[in-house]
Scaffold this active site. Structure first.
Site, PDB file in Angstrom:
ATOM      1  N   ASN A 170      61.318  27.750  72.863  1.00 36.41           N
ATOM      2  CA  ASN A 170      60.445  28.164  73.962  1.00 36.41           C
ATOM      3  C   ASN A 170      59.069  28.485  73.381  1.00 36.41           C
ATOM      4  O   ASN A 170      58.906  29.475  72.675  1.00 36.41           O
ATOM      5  CB  ASN A 170      61.048  29.398  74.652  1.00 36.41           C
ATOM      6  CG  ASN A 170      60.237  29.863  75.848  1.00 36.41           C
ATOM      7  OD1 ASN A 170      59.105  29.451  76.052  1.00 36.41           O
ATOM      8  ND2 ASN A 170      60.827  30.745  76.629  1.00 36.41           N
ATOM      9  N   CYS A 229      54.796  31.931  80.467  1.00 32.14           N
ATOM     10  CA  CYS A 229      55.342  30.576  80.367  1.00 32.14           C
ATOM     11  C   CYS A 229      54.858  29.650  81.479  1.00 32.14           C
ATOM     12  O   CYS A 229      54.895  28.430  81.332  1.00 32.14           O
ATOM     13  CB  CYS A 229      56.862  30.622  80.363  1.00 32.14           C
ATOM     14  SG  CYS A 229      57.541  31.598  78.993  1.00 32.14           S
ATOM     15  N   HIS A 285      59.681  23.717  82.149  1.00 28.71           N
ATOM     16  CA  HIS A 285      59.461  24.647  81.047  1.00 28.71           C
ATOM     17  C   HIS A 285      60.682  24.625  80.144  1.00 28.71           C
ATOM     18  O   HIS A 285      61.823  24.661  80.609  1.00 28.71           O
ATOM     19  CB  HIS A 285      59.225  26.051  81.604  1.00 28.71           C
ATOM     20  CG  HIS A 285      59.221  27.128  80.569  1.00 28.71           C
ATOM     21  ND1 HIS A 285      58.492  27.040  79.416  1.00 28.71           N
ATOM     22  CD2 HIS A 285      59.887  28.315  80.517  1.00 28.71           C
ATOM     23  CE1 HIS A 285      58.690  28.123  78.689  1.00 28.71           C
ATOM     24  NE2 HIS A 285      59.539  28.911  79.338  1.00 28.71           N
TER      25      HIS A 285
END
Length: 325
Positions: free
Chosen positions: A282, A115, A252
């Site tokens: 996500n 990520c 994020h």
């Protein structure tokens, strides 16, 4: 004396056409819209079509970024793709993107920091530019993360989606006295002791299979807010700016509670925090550029704004980058 800066010349994004809502997920796994929204703030996510690969998503976002920059692929020296889900073990997704864009010069490679990948890639591109190894870099975060999911595991399958975002970074030589802009500072971190808190149980050297995502959710949450704020402060300290100077925080997009917790700990008002997790879920390395692209497209991020990018992912990896738009 002039200063070399990496400025963002253009941004782009791409989301697959298929949308999977929380109500759709409730039909295949023991969950509900209320359960998902209360815990992570996600309403829907996009899922890549059969035969639609990470490199395809990356190419679509890259083309939009090039158009936004008013550039052609011939103007690019380097392509960096941040991804955890490349089309193949090798070659890199970046070389496939290079081929599909018709680029036969320069060089291309992938970065794997899960990520945090896009922030790592921006920092890497900035270094290449400042060391005269490239003038214009296409930086892409792209994922087909849905292909790593166990669709019977409600603790993970509800969290992720597919997508891609891209920016064009370009060298600017700023004259003495000219206002500063571009990438001002970055900070990157990792700590492999936490690898088993968020990982995929497969790989070429271990099982010879792709594997599925496994996560110790409470443990990830426990570490996330502290690590995020630490790296944001470390980046700001390099420049003399403070949190109060920030116009936008682009974190994020993993979990709304983590985003809110980090914003609160930093003392950032919610209206300065860009949130897209409800629409995209996500998307790993694609989440920061997708959120960035959304905030540029709707006019929130404007020339002169001070923007902080931040991400944390498996490894653990985490990092931040401060940019004057």
């Amino acid at each position: 004396m002039s200063r070399i800066r990496s400025i963002i010349r253009g941004v782009g994004s791409y989301l697959p056409a298929k949308i999977l809502t929380n109500q759709d997920l409730a039909k295949i796994v023991d969950t509900s819209d209320e359960w998902i929204q209360q815990r992570v703030g996600i309403k829907e996510r996009h899922i890549a079509a059969e035969g639609e690969f990470t490199s395809d998503l990356a190419v679509a976002a890259a083309r939009q970024a090039l158009d936004n920059a008013g550039l052609e692929i011939a103007d690019i020296d380097l392509i960096i793709v941040a991804t955890t889900t490349p089309d193949f073990t090798f070659p890199s997704a970046a070389t496939l993107v290079q081929m599909k864009l018709g680029m036969h010069h320069g060089f291309a490679f992938d970065i794997q920091a899960v990520c945090s990948g896009f922030v790592y890639a921006v920092t890497t591109a900035d270094s290449y530019i400042k060391n005269n190894l490239a003038r214009r870099v296409l930086v892409i975060g792209a994922e087909t993360f849905s292909r790593l999911l166990d669709w019977t595991d409600r603790t993970t399958c509800v969290l992720f989606g597919d997508g891609a975002g891209a920016v064009v970074l370009e060298r600017a030589d700023l004259a003495e006295g000219e206002p500063d802009r571009g990438v001002l500072a970055s900070a990157l971190r990792s700590d492999g002791r936490h690898w088993d808190k968020l990982y995929v149980d497969g790989g070429p050297s271990t099982t010879g299979t792709t594997g599925h995502v496994h996560m110790q959710g409470p443990e990830v949450f426990r570490h996330a807010v502290g690590k995020i704020t630490d790296v944001v402060y470390a980046t700001l300290e390099q420049t003399g700016f403070t949190v109060a100077d920030l116009d936008w925080f682009v974190p994020h997009q993993a979990n709304r509670r983590i985003i809110d917790g980090a914003g609160a700990k930093l003392g950032l008002p919610p209206e300065k925090v860009v949130v897209t997790v409800d629409r995209h879920a996500n998307t790993s390395a694609a989440s920061v550029p997708l959120a960035l692209s959304a905030a540029v497209a709707d006019g929130r991020i404007k020339t002169g704004d001070l923007v902080m990018l931040e991400a944390m992912g498996g490894g653990f990896t985490w990092g931040a980058s401060l940019i004057r738009w």
